[in-house]
Design an enzyme around this catalytic site. Structure first.
Site, PDB file in Angstrom:
ATOM      1  N   HIS A 104       4.583  -8.448   1.362  1.00  0.00           N
ATOM      2  CA  HIS A 104       4.790  -8.240  -0.077  1.00  0.00           C
ATOM      3  C   HIS A 104       5.416  -9.467  -0.729  1.00  0.00           C
ATOM      4  O   HIS A 104       5.033  -9.871  -1.816  1.00  0.00           O
ATOM      5  CB  HIS A 104       5.649  -6.987  -0.315  1.00  0.00           C
ATOM      6  CG  HIS A 104       4.855  -5.720  -0.209  1.00  0.00           C
ATOM      7  ND1 HIS A 104       4.499  -5.178   0.994  1.00  0.00           N
ATOM      8  CD2 HIS A 104       4.310  -4.936  -1.160  1.00  0.00           C
ATOM      9  CE1 HIS A 104       3.771  -4.086   0.781  1.00  0.00           C
ATOM     10  NE2 HIS A 104       3.642  -3.918  -0.522  1.00  0.00           N
ATOM     11  N   LYS A 111       7.298   5.939   2.441  1.00  0.00           N
ATOM     12  CA  LYS A 111       8.203   7.089   2.413  1.00  0.00           C
ATOM     13  C   LYS A 111       9.397   6.793   1.517  1.00  0.00           C
ATOM     14  O   LYS A 111       9.741   5.635   1.288  1.00  0.00           O
ATOM     15  CB  LYS A 111       8.662   7.475   3.816  1.00  0.00           C
ATOM     16  CG  LYS A 111       9.646   6.512   4.440  1.00  0.00           C
ATOM     17  CD  LYS A 111      10.455   7.192   5.524  1.00  0.00           C
ATOM     18  CE  LYS A 111      11.355   6.185   6.225  1.00  0.00           C
ATOM     19  NZ  LYS A 111      12.680   6.672   6.541  1.00  0.00           N
TER      20      LYS A 111
HETATM   21  S1  SF4 Z   1      12.734  10.368  11.038  1.00  0.00           S
HETATM   22 FE1  SF4 Z   1      14.795   9.500  11.170  1.00  0.00          FE
HETATM   23  S2  SF4 Z   1      14.613   7.755  12.517  1.00  0.00           S
HETATM   24 FE2  SF4 Z   1      12.556   8.311  11.839  1.00  0.00          FE
HETATM   25  S3  SF4 Z   1      12.146   7.054  10.017  1.00  0.00           S
HETATM   26 FE3  SF4 Z   1      13.031   8.976   9.321  1.00  0.00          FE
HETATM   27  S4  SF4 Z   1      15.228   8.588   9.178  1.00  0.00           S
HETATM   28 FE4  SF4 Z   1      14.351   6.977  10.421  1.00  0.00          FE
END
Ligand code: SF4
Lengths: 298, 205
Positions: free
Chosen positions: B36, B112
């Site tokens: 990016h 995410k």
């Molecule tokens: S599940 Fe937990 S360890 Fe995995 S990306 Fe999400 S916060 Fe990080």
């Protein structure tokens, strides 16, 4: 420990790491299943919980890390005061971490904070973190938590009174801080999450103790009735915030909360909140003086 | 459930709404911090290798294993297998994302944790959506990756940061920012903030 026992102890440690990284403990799986059950059909919350439970199944079957962020490697250990060579023990633990990394149970996940270099071993200052205490018993209690970065980033520490939150120095103020931490985290810590909370202590012991709360089973009961009540209320109230799995909206924002209290100096009143993601990787084993795994704790 | 198949046209993208559960089918490009930043400095990958027009960028640093396979000509050919491929936190790309969506005509971003105001506006203006994958679901998402069609910038960026060309099928995501100005993140932040104040006032009684 003799050479043969050392070898066994080392193999047991690698197995503890493998199991921690690839399988969630039963009490956590049950909490996740319960969370999934309360979400309504056809919602993105239910969809997310379905993907989470599928992921738990595949990781276990394939013996592959549940999440690719295998996190900070945090050991909590008791070892026999009699006959344990502390340096030899920690050396074996570090060797086991490097081996588990080579085998792919841990990602190459540890970076020199100054140079940004990752030497691929997961070894370095503070990596792994080993909290070890001697005890009078004749076996080892080795517990491991893998704490991901995304959820660690949304942890929070409050110094009461806190005027932004409107929190005074009492349990009501403590609760406000905990709920604030959940609201601030939104979906960023890969919720639904589990909180470890410590009231009091200094800044360092507060955070450490909050992590130790994550060693408790989801369905245990706090022996202090006031804290047991606080734990239950926090979960119920946080789940009314509507943040839901991944922050998609929904009923399951928190799976559980564990609170403990440490003494403090009169001038300080800290509330330390450690947020654990749904990929709540904790495991532990009773390991005999001969180095063999006798039983799993979770 | 909506199935979104390549080519990712503006029409298909504009038909998506916040809250839609989507399965993506087609080619997606991974890209995280290094890529990016590099793109935002005016660079671009050669079009015949990575064509970002009407593409989907995935905020992901996959764990990729190299397997030796044999090419038709008989010589050794590199074959890659993805063993873990969960999303990484998207907000780190917030300073760059809007400009990249505009300049290259990117139609989708997977990650995410959601993204901010600049990205939301760029999605609306240029016809792009933000897909939220389930954080931590490394194994489910890796199984949805059917093939690795190549990689760009492996030397330049290193393995997790390189642009991996992933052929995906039934890749499960949820639309959390759509091309009509809606952001689920903004909404939930507001409603959960109001709910929190409601709980606080109850507590006072
Ligand atoms: S599940 Fe937990 S360890 Fe995995 S990306 Fe999400 S916060 Fe990080």
């Amino acid at each position: 420990m003799k050479a043969a026992q050392q070898k066994k102890f080392f193999d047991s440690l690698v197995e503890v790491i493998r199991k921690t990284s690839t399988e969630l403990p039963d009490d956590v799986v049950r909490a996740i299943d319960a969370g999934k059950a309360v979400e309504s059909e056809g919602t993105s919350a239910k969809y997310a919980m379905g993907i989470i439970t599928d992921n738990i199944g595949i990781a276990k079957k394939k013996s592959q890390p549940l999440c690719q962020d295998t996190g900070s490697v945090l050991f909590f250990i008791h070892y026999p005061a009699k006959g344990t060579d502390y340096d030899a023990m920690t050396k074996l633990i570090r060797k086991a971490v490097a081996t588990a990394t080579k085998k792919g149970y841990l990602r190459q996940n540890s970076v020199d904070s100054i140079t940004g270099k990752n030497d691929g071993t997961n070894l370095g200052p503070g990596a792994p973190t080993i909290h070890a205490e001697p005890w009078k018993k004749d076996f080892f209690d080795i517990r491991l938590v893998l704490k991901g970065g995304g959820c660690e980033n949304v942890g929070a520490q409050y110094s009461l009174p806190d005027s932004r939150v409107g929190a005074g120095r009492d349990l009501l103020g403590v609760k406000k801080c905990i709920l604030d931490a959940v609201q601030q985290a939104q979906g960023k810590g890969c919720g639904p999450g589990v909180l470890g909370v410590t009231i009091g202590g200094d800044r360092a012991t507060g955070y450490l103790n909050s992590k130790e709360q994550l060693l408790r089973k989801m369905d245990d009961k706090n022996p202090d009735p006031a804290l047991a009540k606080l734990e239950a209320e926090v979960v119920e109230e946080a789940n009314r915030l509507g943040i839901g799995p991944m922050g998609f909206g929904g009923k399951t924002t928190l799976l559980g909360t564990k609170v403990s209290a440490l003494n403090r100096v009169p001038a300080s009143y800290f509330v330390s909140v450690s947020y654990m993601c749904w990929a709540y990787r904790r495991q532990g084993a009773k390991i005999s003086a001969k180095g063999e795994i006798v039983k799993w704790w979770y | 459930m909506v199935v979104l198949k390549a080519p990712f046209t503006e029409e298909k993208i504009r038909a998506l709404k916040v809250g839609d559960m989507v399965e993506i089918e087609g080619l997606v490009f991974t890209g995280r911090d290094a890529v990016h930043k590099w793109l935002s400095e005016g660079n671009a990958p050669p079009k015949d290798e990575v064509d970002l027009k009407d593409s989907i960028i995935y905020h992901c640093g996959p764990v990729v294993m190299e397997k030796k396979g044999s090419a038709k000509g008989g010589g050794p050919k590199k074959k890659y297998v993805v063993t873990a491929a969960g999303p990484t936190t998207s907000t780190r790309e917030e300073p760059y994302q809007a400009g990249i969506i505009e300049r290259f005509g990117v139609k989708g971003v997977i990650g995410k944790g959601g993204m901010g105001e600049k990205t939301r506006q760029a999605c609306q203006k240029f016809g792009c959506v933000y897909f939220h994958a389930v954080g931590g679901a490394a194994q489910v998402l890796a199984e949805a990756i059917k093939d690795v069609e190549g990689v760009y910038g492996l030397e330049k960026f290193g393995s997790p940061e390189a642009i991996w060309k992933l052929r995906v099928e039934k890749f499960p995501v949820v639309v959390t920012i759509d091309a009509h100005g809606n952001s689920l993140h903004k909404d939930i932040e507001a409603t959960s903030g109001a709910a929190l104040q409601g709980i606080y006032s109850e507590l006072k009684k």
